[in-house]
Design a protein around this motif. Structure first.
Motif, PDB file in Angstrom:
ATOM      1  N   PHE A 280     -14.694  -0.581  -6.818  1.00  0.00           N
ATOM      2  CA  PHE A 280     -13.841  -0.864  -5.664  1.00  0.00           C
ATOM      3  C   PHE A 280     -14.686  -1.326  -4.478  1.00  0.00           C
ATOM      4  CE2 PHE A 280     -12.175   0.630  -1.578  1.00  0.00           C
ATOM      5  CZ  PHE A 280     -11.068  -0.209  -1.473  1.00  0.00           C
ATOM      6  N   LYS A 281     -15.784  -0.629  -4.211  1.00  0.00           N
ATOM      7  CA  LYS A 281     -16.657  -1.017  -3.097  1.00  0.00           C
ATOM      8  C   LYS A 281     -17.225  -2.420  -3.313  1.00  0.00           C
ATOM      9  CE  LYS A 281     -18.359   3.333  -1.066  1.00  0.00           C
ATOM     10  NZ  LYS A 281     -18.205   2.969   0.356  1.00  0.00           N
ATOM     11  N   ALA A 282     -17.577  -2.727  -4.536  1.00  0.00           N
ATOM     12  CA  ALA A 282     -18.118  -4.059  -4.839  1.00  0.00           C
ATOM     13  C   ALA A 282     -17.054  -5.133  -4.582  1.00  0.00           C
ATOM     14  CB  ALA A 282     -18.593  -4.112  -6.289  1.00  0.00           C
ATOM     15  N   MET A 283     -15.820  -4.848  -4.996  1.00  0.00           N
ATOM     16  CA  MET A 283     -14.727  -5.786  -4.758  1.00  0.00           C
ATOM     17  C   MET A 283     -14.482  -5.953  -3.262  1.00  0.00           C
ATOM     18  SD  MET A 283     -11.297  -6.004  -3.791  1.00  0.00           S
ATOM     19  CE  MET A 283     -10.724  -4.330  -3.968  1.00  0.00           C
TER      20      MET A 283
ATOM     21  N   ARG B 298     -17.712  -3.433  11.237  1.00  0.00           N
ATOM     22  CA  ARG B 298     -17.350  -2.080  10.767  1.00  0.00           C
ATOM     23  C   ARG B 298     -17.186  -2.070   9.255  1.00  0.00           C
ATOM     24  NH1 ARG B 298     -13.859  -2.039  15.154  1.00  0.00           N
ATOM     25  NH2 ARG B 298     -12.040  -2.410  13.821  1.00  0.00           N
ATOM     26  N   LEU B 299     -16.548  -3.111   8.725  1.00  0.00           N
ATOM     27  CA  LEU B 299     -16.338  -3.191   7.278  1.00  0.00           C
ATOM     28  C   LEU B 299     -17.656  -3.393   6.542  1.00  0.00           C
ATOM     29  CD1 LEU B 299     -13.016  -5.240   7.259  1.00  0.00           C
ATOM     30  CD2 LEU B 299     -13.348  -2.967   6.250  1.00  0.00           C
ATOM     31  N   LEU B 300     -18.545  -4.217   7.097  1.00  0.00           N
ATOM     32  CA  LEU B 300     -19.876  -4.361   6.491  1.00  0.00           C
ATOM     33  C   LEU B 300     -20.598  -3.016   6.493  1.00  0.00           C
ATOM     34  CD1 LEU B 300     -21.193  -7.719   8.028  1.00  0.00           C
ATOM     35  CD2 LEU B 300     -20.520  -7.315   5.640  1.00  0.00           C
TER      36      LEU B 300
ATOM     37  N   ILE C  81      -6.345  -0.268   5.077  1.00  0.00           N
ATOM     38  CA  ILE C  81      -6.033  -0.091   3.656  1.00  0.00           C
ATOM     39  C   ILE C  81      -7.312   0.069   2.829  1.00  0.00           C
ATOM     40  CG2 ILE C  81      -5.068  -1.280   1.644  1.00  0.00           C
ATOM     41  CD1 ILE C  81      -2.982  -2.461   3.731  1.00  0.00           C
ATOM     42  N   LEU C  82      -8.287  -0.757   3.095  1.00  0.00           N
ATOM     43  CA  LEU C  82      -9.557  -0.651   2.353  1.00  0.00           C
ATOM     44  C   LEU C  82     -10.226   0.704   2.609  1.00  0.00           C
ATOM     45  CD1 LEU C  82     -10.984  -4.238   2.955  1.00  0.00           C
ATOM     46  CD2 LEU C  82     -10.128  -3.329   0.782  1.00  0.00           C
ATOM     47  N   VAL C  83     -10.259   1.122   3.852  1.00  0.00           N
ATOM     48  CA  VAL C  83     -10.863   2.415   4.173  1.00  0.00           C
ATOM     49  C   VAL C  83     -10.029   3.549   3.587  1.00  0.00           C
ATOM     50  CG1 VAL C  83     -11.429   4.006   6.054  1.00  0.00           C
ATOM     51  CG2 VAL C  83     -12.036   1.586   6.242  1.00  0.00           C
TER      52      VAL C  83
ATOM     53  N   TYR D   7       0.836  -1.203   0.000  1.00  0.00           N
ATOM     54  CA  TYR D   7       0.000   0.000   0.000  1.00  0.00           C
ATOM     55  C   TYR D   7       0.873   1.255   0.000  1.00  0.00           C
ATOM     56  CZ  TYR D   7      -3.703   3.241   1.565  1.00  0.00           C
ATOM     57  OH  TYR D   7      -4.598   4.284   1.678  1.00  0.00           O
ATOM     58  N   ALA D   8       1.903   1.284   0.850  1.00  0.00           N
ATOM     59  CA  ALA D   8       2.781   2.456   0.933  1.00  0.00           C
ATOM     60  C   ALA D   8       3.547   2.653  -0.373  1.00  0.00           C
ATOM     61  CB  ALA D   8       3.749   2.301   2.102  1.00  0.00           C
ATOM     62  N   LEU D   9       4.060   1.570  -0.936  1.00  0.00           N
ATOM     63  CA  LEU D   9       4.818   1.669  -2.189  1.00  0.00           C
ATOM     64  C   LEU D   9       3.920   2.133  -3.334  1.00  0.00           C
ATOM     65  CD1 LEU D   9       6.899  -1.603  -1.789  1.00  0.00           C
ATOM     66  CD2 LEU D   9       7.852   0.712  -1.872  1.00  0.00           C
ATOM     67  N   THR D  10       2.676   1.669  -3.328  1.00  0.00           N
ATOM     68  CA  THR D  10       1.733   2.069  -4.374  1.00  0.00           C
ATOM     69  C   THR D  10       1.411   3.554  -4.275  1.00  0.00           C
ATOM     70  OG1 THR D  10       0.758  -0.139  -4.412  1.00  0.00           O
ATOM     71  CG2 THR D  10      -0.549   1.640  -5.335  1.00  0.00           C
TER      72      THR D  10
END
Length: 882
Positions: free
Chosen positions: A635-638, A671-673, A617-619, A582-585
């Motif tokens: 992205f949200k669907a994935m 929380r993710l749901l 990372i997702l958030v 994530y950081a490298l991206t």
């Protein structure tokens, strides 16, 4: 003012040194004021006619000095000069004061302010329901001077003997036990406390009010009490047990017994920080000390435990041995942050605290330390006021990370032995970082100072890139050519090729859990790894003990992706892989499509710590994409597909065999749901069912504390004014601060601009100063509309907010600035924010503002890259195997 030439520090003159304070205070809890008298036994080192001390917001009435020679008469000061900028008081006498001992006497008055700094007031509800006031202290870093005139520098240690005069129907506490209690006329009680050990002014403390308490005695004979507001002592049982176990643990670990006869811990109704390590009288926010055993979430238990183990570590690291000056603040905070995890892990091994360290302290350190606006661990401090800006993730979290790194280099036994040498050698004194390195160097025989200086004296951390990987079938080994460079979050060339770190390298493979430590000292390094076949995986920074990023070759990354899927990598390494990617991206060092393609490797993940990292990372990606609906939708669907298996497995209902980590995982998944699948019928139905049951009967257990906040958010996002009022009503039926914080965290999700504005107005008018930024953050974090409204509110109410915070800790304004503006991902917005603060300067928050601006620009550039990446093509999302 004198100046330390070596460090450029602005210090009080060295002509007079304090030895012992006799401080008498008489607070008036109705008029919010106090009368004070301080008699300081001093040593006049060099004859002088002027004594300068720190003093701020204090009215001084009488000053005299009595030389120590027998029969000497008091000498009255002839002039008092206050320097408002330097917060000093210079007292001039008619003649030079003779060298040697003497006593300085100052009579003064002060105000019990409402800024949570110095000697201040708090409101609480008495047992009879009446609203009353108490008084308590917060002196770190520079606010002892707001209570009484003193030498307010950590190296000016002295003995403190405190006397409090209070109403007879109130109680008072200080660092030491009571020595004498005298009833006075007029319903007053005078309490004189035993003299303290030699200590710094910022560690002095006292509290006046009504308290309940419960108590215990450690195995080593130290009395511990947990003080609470009236009627809440049952909420202190968990904290008491943690403190009893921790103090015994530290006695054995440091091999220096806790030196005071008692340890009190007290919950303060209004408190700016999390807690404060005053020697023998540790003060806490209520939510960081008190727990309702029947309702507390695993997260809250973990938080209370960690705060206590942190503050009690300070009783040695900071209180017994104190940094010489604020540029070594990390000696206090970094070590206590490492020790809090060490102790919590020892007390509760099933909590996997070192695993969680990678998603908490290490992630926070790497995030802040990758900014150009970061600072070294050992940051130069000229004026003491500058230290307020470095109570941050560098001093705390990066400090903890480099301590953990050294622990892995020299080993647990030598680490412990070195600490014992350090503590015994420097107790009751002041030190600098090199004293700690010397102790560890002495016992380990390793060049600790040489290894560690690159981590503490320079800003930033490295990325180690594998530039070449060559497999030799003949000797079954993989030769890795490594190159280190300064990692910056914006991906820019640092322009500092000379900056190098001494990097402890540890790798793991299928057959090797953790290799021996190998030091990388130059720009490049060759590492030879025994490997049975070219297709096997090699994980660098095994166990995530070193504060660095790793960039792999495509072939190595492919092998590691398979190891993630099969869970051949330990949890902390699965966290490290995703965190580095994530950081490298974001820095443009790895393709966005590579990052997103890595996510499906975690589709069968069931580890709590790994999911906490994935959540961040997702958030994080979702927030960056909130300005681009075309990309955010797929992205949200994935993300919804990715979280579905674990969410279904852990479920909503508590299970009989739930452990601490299972409860944490359930909270994370719901929380993710609530973020990525809140509008699906199944999630909506379950949230509404539980919310309705909770409203009808809060004691029925239909809504566990682990996930109350995301359920509130789901209800608010899908509801209107009626649901908003229902959530707000929860605040009126509980005095549990943890439950109130759940509402604060959710309420900004209200589904209209009007309600979001109501939340922010309510936050600044009715929510306590210590908490008001939580609802603002809730609004800002609720999406693009919320972020825009929060920034508009901040601009429109800037003078009001500045007036509210007044002389309170700069950390409160830091939080408001971050939450109101930090979520933007737009270069134009960055320019707007920058211009606003040029027009409305906040010098005490300058570092935070610069970090917020850098973060906005990094995210804006990241979003631009995503829009031109394969993510913009529908076929990319269709190709993901989930």
């Amino acid at each position: 003012m004198g100046s330390d030439k070596a460090a450029g520090r602005v210090l009080l003159p060295p002509h007079v040194e304090p030895r012992k304070y006799n401080l008498r205070l008489e607070p008036d809890l109705e008029r919010f004021s106090y009368e004070g008298l301080v008699k300081v036994d001093v040593e006049v080192v060099t004859s002088t006619n002027t004594i300068t001390v720190h003093s701020k917001d204090i009215a001084v009435h009488e000053v005299s000095f009595t030389p120590g020679q027998q029969g000497s008469a008091p000498i009255a000061a002839i002039a008092l000069a206050f320097d408002l900028k330097l917060t000093t008081l210079s007292m001039t006498f008619p003649t030079d004061l003779p060298a040697g001992p003497g006593t300085l006497e100052i009579r003064f008055t002060g105000t019990l302010n409402n800024q949570m700094a110095g000697f201040y007031r708090s409101g609480y509800t008495a047992a009879d329901g009446e609203k009353r006031m108490m008084a308590s202290t917060q002196f770190e870093a520079l606010d002892a001077r707001r209570c009484f005139p003193c030498w307010d520098e950590p190296a000016r240690k002295a003995v403190f003997e405190v006397t409090m005069v209070i109403p007879t129907n109130r109680a008072a506490l200080s660092n030491m036990p009571e020595a004498e209690v005298t009833l006075l006329p007029g319903g007053k009680t005078e309490i004189r406390y035993m003299p303290s050990p030699l200590m710094s002014s910022y560690l002095l403390a006292f509290c006046v009010g009504e308290f309940d308490f419960l108590q215990g005695v450690t195995k080593h004979g130290v009395s511990i009490r947990v003080y609470t507001p009236p009627g809440k002592k049952n909420l202190g049982r968990f904290a008491l047990q943690v403190a009893l176990d921790t103090l015994d643990l530290y006695d054995d670990f440091f091999q220096v017994p806790y030196p005071l006869p008692k340890l009190d811990m007290i919950a303060i109704p209004d408190f700016a920080m999390g807690a404060m390590e005053n020697w023998g009288l540790v003060t806490y926010r209520e939510v960081d000390l008190l727990i309702d055993d029947n309702k507390a979430s695993s997260q809250q238990r973990q938080r209370v435990c960690s705060v206590i183990t942190h503050e009690l570590a300070h009783q040695w690291f900071g209180n017994l041995v104190t940094m010489n000056w604020w540029d070594d603040l990390w000696l206090n905070e970094g070590f206590a942050s490492w020790t809090q995890t060490f102790a919590a892990d020892a007390l509760f091994p099933s909590w996997a605290m070192w695993e969680q360290f990678t998603t908490d302290d290490q992630a926070a350190a790497l995030r802040l330390d990758s900014l150009k606006t970061s600072h070294p661990i050992q940051v130069p401090i000229a004026h003491a006021e500058e230290v307020e800006q470095v109570f941050d993730a560098i001093s705390y979290c990066k400090g903890a990370c480099v301590v953990r790194m050294l622990h892995s280099v020299i080993g647990a036994d030598k680490f412990k032995e070195g600490l014992q040498v350090y503590m015994n050698r420097h107790k009751y004194a002041n030190t600098e970082t090199f004293h700690l390195w010397s102790a560890w160097e002495e016992v380990s025989g390793k060049p600790v100072g040489k290894i560690m200086s690159s981590w503490t004296e320079q800003m930033g951390h490295p990325v180690v890139k594998v530039t070449e990987a060559t497999y030799s079938a003949a000797d079954k080994s993989l030769a890795l050519t490594l190159e280190q460079s300064w990692f910056l979050a914006d991906g820019s060339d640092a322009g500092d090729e000379a900056k190098l770190w001494t990097i402890p390298l540890v790798y793991s493979t299928k057959g090797v859990k953790a290799s021996e430590v190998e030091l990388m000292e130059g720009k490049t390094h060759t590492l030879k790894v025994p490997l049975d076949s070219e297709s096997e995986w090699v994980k660098l920074n095994a166990g995530q003990h070193t504060l660095m990023r790793v960039a792999y070759t495509d072939g190595m990354l492919s092998a590691l992706t398979k190891a993630i899927k099969s869970k051949a990598l330990p949890a902390e390494d699965r966290v490290g892989m995703m965190s580095d990617a994530y950081a490298l991206t974001k820095a443009g060092k790895m393709g966005v499509e590579q990052l997103v393609a890595l996510l499906p490797a975690y589709s069968q993940e069931d580890n709590t710590t790994v999911w906490e990292s994935l959540e961040m990372i997702l958030v994080g990606l979702d927030k960056v994409l909130q300005d681009n609906a075309a990309l955010q939708q797929p992205f949200k669907a994935m993300a919804a597909k990715l979280i579905a298996p674990c969410a279904a497995s852990i479920g909503w209902d508590p299970k009989p065999d739930d452990g601490h980590l299972s409860k944490l995982l359930r909270g994370t998944m719901i929380r993710l749901l609530g973020r990525f699948a809140w509008d699906t019928p199944a999630v909506q139905e379950e949230a509404k069912r539980r919310f309705t049951g909770h409203c009808e009967d809060p004691e029925a257990g239909s809504l566990p504390s682990e996930y109350a906040a995301p359920v509130y958010q789901i209800i608010l996002k899908s509801g209107g004014t009626a649901e908003f009022d229902q959530v707000m009503a929860i605040l009126n039926r509980t005095d549990d601060i943890a439950q109130k914080k759940q509402v604060y965290a959710a309420i900004g999700a209200a589904n209209s601009a009007e309600l979001k504005k109501r939340v922010m107005e309510w936050a600044v008018t009715e929510v306590k100063l210590q908490d008001f930024f939580y609802p603002i953050n809730s609004v800002a974090g609720s999406g693009k509309l919320g972020q825009d409204l929060a920034w508009a509110f901040f601009k429109d109410n800037f003078e009001r907010l500045r007036g509210m915070l007044g002389k309170a800790s700069p950390s409160l304004m830091d939080a408001v600035i971050l939450y109101s503006s930090g979520g933007f991902c737009d270069h134009d917005k960055a320019a707007e924010v920058e211009q606003f603060f040029k027009d409305h300067p906040l010098p005490s928050n300058a570092r935070k503002i610069s970090q917020v601006l850098e973060g906005i620009r990094i995210n804006a550039t990241f979003l631009q890259r995503m829009t031109t990446s394969p993510l913009a093509d529908k076929s990319f999302w269709d190709s993901l195997e989930l």
